[in-house]
Structure formats: C-alpha cells, structure tokens
Scaffold this motif. Structure first.
Motif, PDB file in Angstrom:
ATOM      1  N   GLU A  71       0.863  -1.172   0.000  1.00  0.00           N
ATOM      2  CA  GLU A  71       0.000   0.000   0.000  1.00  0.00           C
ATOM      3  C   GLU A  71       0.904   1.227   0.000  1.00  0.00           C
ATOM      4  O   GLU A  71       1.910   1.261   0.702  1.00  0.00           O
ATOM      5  CB  GLU A  71      -0.906   0.005   1.230  1.00  0.00           C
ATOM      6  N   TYR A  72       0.532   2.208  -0.783  1.00  0.00           N
ATOM      7  CA  TYR A  72       1.366   3.387  -0.945  1.00  0.00           C
ATOM      8  C   TYR A  72       0.753   4.574  -0.227  1.00  0.00           C
ATOM      9  O   TYR A  72      -0.454   4.810  -0.296  1.00  0.00           O
ATOM     10  CB  TYR A  72       1.543   3.726  -2.426  1.00  0.00           C
ATOM     11  N   LYS A  73       1.589   5.307   0.465  1.00  0.00           N
ATOM     12  CA  LYS A  73       1.215   6.580   1.079  1.00  0.00           C
ATOM     13  C   LYS A  73       1.935   7.639   0.272  1.00  0.00           C
ATOM     14  O   LYS A  73       3.167   7.678   0.232  1.00  0.00           O
ATOM     15  CB  LYS A  73       1.666   6.606   2.537  1.00  0.00           C
ATOM     16  N   ILE A  74       1.174   8.488  -0.398  1.00  0.00           N
ATOM     17  CA  ILE A  74       1.774   9.447  -1.324  1.00  0.00           C
ATOM     18  C   ILE A  74       1.410  10.867  -0.893  1.00  0.00           C
ATOM     19  O   ILE A  74       0.235  11.189  -0.727  1.00  0.00           O
ATOM     20  CB  ILE A  74       1.294   9.177  -2.763  1.00  0.00           C
ATOM     21  N   GLU A  75       2.432  11.676  -0.714  1.00  0.00           N
ATOM     22  CA  GLU A  75       2.219  13.087  -0.400  1.00  0.00           C
ATOM     23  C   GLU A  75       2.202  13.847  -1.709  1.00  0.00           C
ATOM     24  O   GLU A  75       3.136  13.760  -2.497  1.00  0.00           O
ATOM     25  CB  GLU A  75       3.325  13.596   0.522  1.00  0.00           C
ATOM     26  N   ILE A  76       1.101  14.574  -1.939  1.00  0.00           N
ATOM     27  CA  ILE A  76       0.913  15.274  -3.204  1.00  0.00           C
ATOM     28  C   ILE A  76       0.645  16.751  -2.956  1.00  0.00           C
ATOM     29  O   ILE A  76       0.312  17.160  -1.843  1.00  0.00           O
ATOM     30  CB  ILE A  76      -0.252  14.664  -4.022  1.00  0.00           C
ATOM     31  N   ILE A  77       0.782  17.530  -4.036  1.00  0.00           N
ATOM     32  CA  ILE A  77       0.398  18.940  -4.020  1.00  0.00           C
ATOM     33  C   ILE A  77      -0.564  19.156  -5.178  1.00  0.00           C
ATOM     34  O   ILE A  77      -0.246  18.849  -6.328  1.00  0.00           O
ATOM     35  CB  ILE A  77       1.614  19.867  -4.157  1.00  0.00           C
ATOM     36  N   VAL A  78      -1.755  19.656  -4.844  1.00  0.00           N
ATOM     37  CA  VAL A  78      -2.758  19.981  -5.855  1.00  0.00           C
ATOM     38  C   VAL A  78      -3.166  21.429  -5.633  1.00  0.00           C
ATOM     39  O   VAL A  78      -3.643  21.790  -4.559  1.00  0.00           O
ATOM     40  CB  VAL A  78      -3.998  19.067  -5.736  1.00  0.00           C
ATOM     41  N   ARG A  79      -2.954  22.253  -6.625  1.00  0.00           N
ATOM     42  CA  ARG A  79      -3.279  23.691  -6.552  1.00  0.00           C
ATOM     43  C   ARG A  79      -2.662  24.326  -5.304  1.00  0.00           C
ATOM     44  O   ARG A  79      -3.338  25.006  -4.545  1.00  0.00           O
ATOM     45  CB  ARG A  79      -4.787  23.899  -6.569  1.00  0.00           C
ATOM     46  N   GLU A  80      -1.402  24.015  -5.051  1.00  0.00           N
ATOM     47  CA  GLU A  80      -0.619  24.566  -3.955  1.00  0.00           C
ATOM     48  C   GLU A  80      -1.116  24.148  -2.574  1.00  0.00           C
ATOM     49  O   GLU A  80      -0.829  24.796  -1.579  1.00  0.00           O
ATOM     50  CB  GLU A  80      -0.543  26.092  -4.074  1.00  0.00           C
ATOM     51  N   GLU A  81      -1.891  23.063  -2.486  1.00  0.00           N
ATOM     52  CA  GLU A  81      -2.336  22.518  -1.213  1.00  0.00           C
ATOM     53  C   GLU A  81      -1.775  21.116  -1.059  1.00  0.00           C
ATOM     54  O   GLU A  81      -1.909  20.290  -1.957  1.00  0.00           O
ATOM     55  CB  GLU A  81      -3.865  22.467  -1.135  1.00  0.00           C
ATOM     56  N   LYS A  82      -1.161  20.851   0.091  1.00  0.00           N
ATOM     57  CA  LYS A  82      -0.584  19.539   0.341  1.00  0.00           C
ATOM     58  C   LYS A  82      -1.648  18.581   0.861  1.00  0.00           C
ATOM     59  O   LYS A  82      -2.500  18.961   1.651  1.00  0.00           O
ATOM     60  CB  LYS A  82       0.557  19.636   1.356  1.00  0.00           C
ATOM     61  N   SER A  83      -1.567  17.345   0.394  1.00  0.00           N
ATOM     62  CA  SER A  83      -2.480  16.296   0.828  1.00  0.00           C
ATOM     63  C   SER A  83      -1.732  14.977   0.873  1.00  0.00           C
ATOM     64  O   SER A  83      -0.663  14.836   0.298  1.00  0.00           O
ATOM     65  CB  SER A  83      -3.664  16.159  -0.132  1.00  0.00           C
ATOM     66  N   THR A  84      -2.339  14.001   1.534  1.00  0.00           N
ATOM     67  CA  THR A  84      -1.796  12.654   1.574  1.00  0.00           C
ATOM     68  C   THR A  84      -2.851  11.705   1.032  1.00  0.00           C
ATOM     69  O   THR A  84      -4.010  11.768   1.428  1.00  0.00           O
ATOM     70  CB  THR A  84      -1.428  12.255   3.013  1.00  0.00           C
ATOM     71  N   VAL A  85      -2.442  10.846   0.104  1.00  0.00           N
ATOM     72  CA  VAL A  85      -3.344   9.893  -0.533  1.00  0.00           C
ATOM     73  C   VAL A  85      -2.785   8.494  -0.314  1.00  0.00           C
ATOM     74  O   VAL A  85      -1.580   8.280  -0.408  1.00  0.00           O
ATOM     75  CB  VAL A  85      -3.466  10.183  -2.050  1.00  0.00           C
ATOM     76  N   TYR A  86      -3.673   7.552  -0.017  1.00  0.00           N
ATOM     77  CA  TYR A  86      -3.287   6.153   0.147  1.00  0.00           C
ATOM     78  C   TYR A  86      -3.819   5.361  -1.042  1.00  0.00           C
ATOM     79  O   TYR A  86      -4.997   5.468  -1.386  1.00  0.00           O
ATOM     80  CB  TYR A  86      -3.855   5.595   1.450  1.00  0.00           C
ATOM     81  N   THR A  87      -2.950   4.577  -1.670  1.00  0.00           N
ATOM     82  CA  THR A  87      -3.361   3.764  -2.814  1.00  0.00           C
ATOM     83  C   THR A  87      -2.772   2.365  -2.678  1.00  0.00           C
ATOM     84  O   THR A  87      -1.865   2.132  -1.876  1.00  0.00           O
ATOM     85  CB  THR A  87      -2.870   4.359  -4.146  1.00  0.00           C
ATOM     86  N   ASP A  88      -3.293   1.453  -3.495  1.00  0.00           N
ATOM     87  CA  ASP A  88      -2.659   0.144  -3.593  1.00  0.00           C
ATOM     88  C   ASP A  88      -1.760   0.143  -4.835  1.00  0.00           C
ATOM     89  O   ASP A  88      -1.657   1.148  -5.530  1.00  0.00           O
ATOM     90  CB  ASP A  88      -3.693  -0.992  -3.617  1.00  0.00           C
ATOM     91  N   ALA A  89      -1.120  -0.972  -5.111  1.00  0.00           N
ATOM     92  CA  ALA A  89      -0.169  -1.037  -6.214  1.00  0.00           C
ATOM     93  C   ALA A  89      -0.845  -0.891  -7.575  1.00  0.00           C
ATOM     94  O   ALA A  89      -0.196  -0.512  -8.556  1.00  0.00           O
ATOM     95  CB  ALA A  89       0.607  -2.342  -6.152  1.00  0.00           C
ATOM     96  N   LYS A  90      -2.159  -1.154  -7.654  1.00  0.00           N
ATOM     97  CA  LYS A  90      -2.881  -1.052  -8.923  1.00  0.00           C
ATOM     98  C   LYS A  90      -3.409   0.363  -9.188  1.00  0.00           C
ATOM     99  O   LYS A  90      -4.002   0.624 -10.206  1.00  0.00           O
ATOM    100  CB  LYS A  90      -4.054  -2.027  -8.923  1.00  0.00           C
ATOM    101  N   GLY A  91      -3.234   1.264  -8.218  1.00  0.00           N
ATOM    102  CA  GLY A  91      -3.687   2.631  -8.403  1.00  0.00           C
ATOM    103  C   GLY A  91      -5.050   2.911  -7.820  1.00  0.00           C
ATOM    104  O   GLY A  91      -5.565   4.022  -7.952  1.00  0.00           O
ATOM    105  N   ASN A  92      -5.656   1.936  -7.145  1.00  0.00           N
ATOM    106  CA  ASN A  92      -6.947   2.170  -6.477  1.00  0.00           C
ATOM    107  C   ASN A  92      -6.730   3.017  -5.233  1.00  0.00           C
ATOM    108  O   ASN A  92      -5.892   2.690  -4.400  1.00  0.00           O
ATOM    109  CB  ASN A  92      -7.602   0.848  -6.096  1.00  0.00           C
ATOM    110  N   ILE A  93      -7.487   4.098  -5.116  1.00  0.00           N
ATOM    111  CA  ILE A  93      -7.347   4.980  -3.960  1.00  0.00           C
ATOM    112  C   ILE A  93      -8.066   4.340  -2.783  1.00  0.00           C
ATOM    113  O   ILE A  93      -9.247   3.990  -2.873  1.00  0.00           O
ATOM    114  CB  ILE A  93      -7.893   6.376  -4.277  1.00  0.00           C
ATOM    115  N   LEU A  94      -7.339   4.185  -1.680  1.00  0.00           N
ATOM    116  CA  LEU A  94      -7.875   3.557  -0.468  1.00  0.00           C
ATOM    117  C   LEU A  94      -8.369   4.625   0.477  1.00  0.00           C
ATOM    118  O   LEU A  94      -7.817   5.720   0.548  1.00  0.00           O
ATOM    119  CB  LEU A  94      -6.790   2.718   0.213  1.00  0.00           C
ATOM    120  N   LYS A  95      -9.365   4.286   1.247  1.00  0.00           N
ATOM    121  CA  LYS A  95      -9.861   5.219   2.275  1.00  0.00           C
ATOM    122  C   LYS A  95      -9.466   4.668   3.627  1.00  0.00           C
ATOM    123  O   LYS A  95      -9.807   3.565   3.979  1.00  0.00           O
ATOM    124  CB  LYS A  95     -11.375   5.361   2.188  1.00  0.00           C
ATOM    125  N   LYS A  96      -8.706   5.475   4.364  1.00  0.00           N
ATOM    126  CA  LYS A  96      -8.285   5.081   5.708  1.00  0.00           C
ATOM    127  C   LYS A  96      -8.726   6.100   6.708  1.00  0.00           C
ATOM    128  O   LYS A  96      -8.860   7.229   6.434  1.00  0.00           O
ATOM    129  CB  LYS A  96      -6.777   4.923   5.771  1.00  0.00           C
TER     130      LYS A  96
END
Length: 96
Positions: A71-96
């Motif tokens: 499972e991947y924990k990815i820190e992203i920036i969208v429109r200058e706002e930081k967020s954290t997204v959790y996904t699996d190896a297939k790219g499905n976004i997980l809800k935790k």
C-alpha cells in the motif's frame, strides 16, 4: 424617594449576583492510530501515477512511501495545497 433608591439597589444587587464567573472545563481527547510502517521509495508504479493524474488534474508528487502490504502513502500537491493519498499497487485509492 427612599423606596425608589432602595428598590434600585435591590434590583442591581440581584443582577450582579447572576453575572458571576462561569468556569468551562475543557477536556482534550488524544487518540492514537496505528498504521503499518511505511518506507520511502523513489518511484511509484505507472498505474498509481495515472490514477492520481485522473483523480487530481495537475497533481505533483512530493514523496512516496510503501508498506509490507504494497500500500502506498503518497504526499501530493494539488493547486498549492498539500495532501496525503493512500493507494494500492494497482492505483486504487484507499480510504483510511
């Protein structure tokens, strides 16, 4: 006249008793969440990049972490706002 002054003193005296200090006791609740240990990785699978591009147009990946369950924990920036997204190896976004 005495009755008027005495009445005013009684009314003001009772109003000042009701305007006393109010004490509010606040309680702080601390919660702990346990999570699997994530380790930082340099690259993520292409499926995850595609899924993030589709879900968040203009996304920039800052850091990526992976755990033993892939499972991947990815820190992203969208429109200058930081967020954290959790996904699996297939790219499905997980809800935790």
């Amino acid at each position: 006249m005495k009755k008027l002054i005495l009445s005013a003193a009684i009314v003001l005296g009772t109003l000042s008793m009701q305007a006393g200090n109010t004490y509010v006791k606040s309680v702080a609740i601390q919660s702990e969440t346990t999570q699997d240990e994530y380790k930082e990785v340099d690259a993520v699978p292409a499926a995850i990049k595609t899924a993030l591009d589709n879900a968040y147009p203009g996304v920039k990946l800052e850091k990526a972490y992976v755990n033993d369950k892939k499972e991947y924990k990815i820190e992203i920036i969208v429109r200058e706002e930081k967020s954290t997204v959790y996904t699996d190896a297939k790219g499905n976004i997980l809800k935790k």
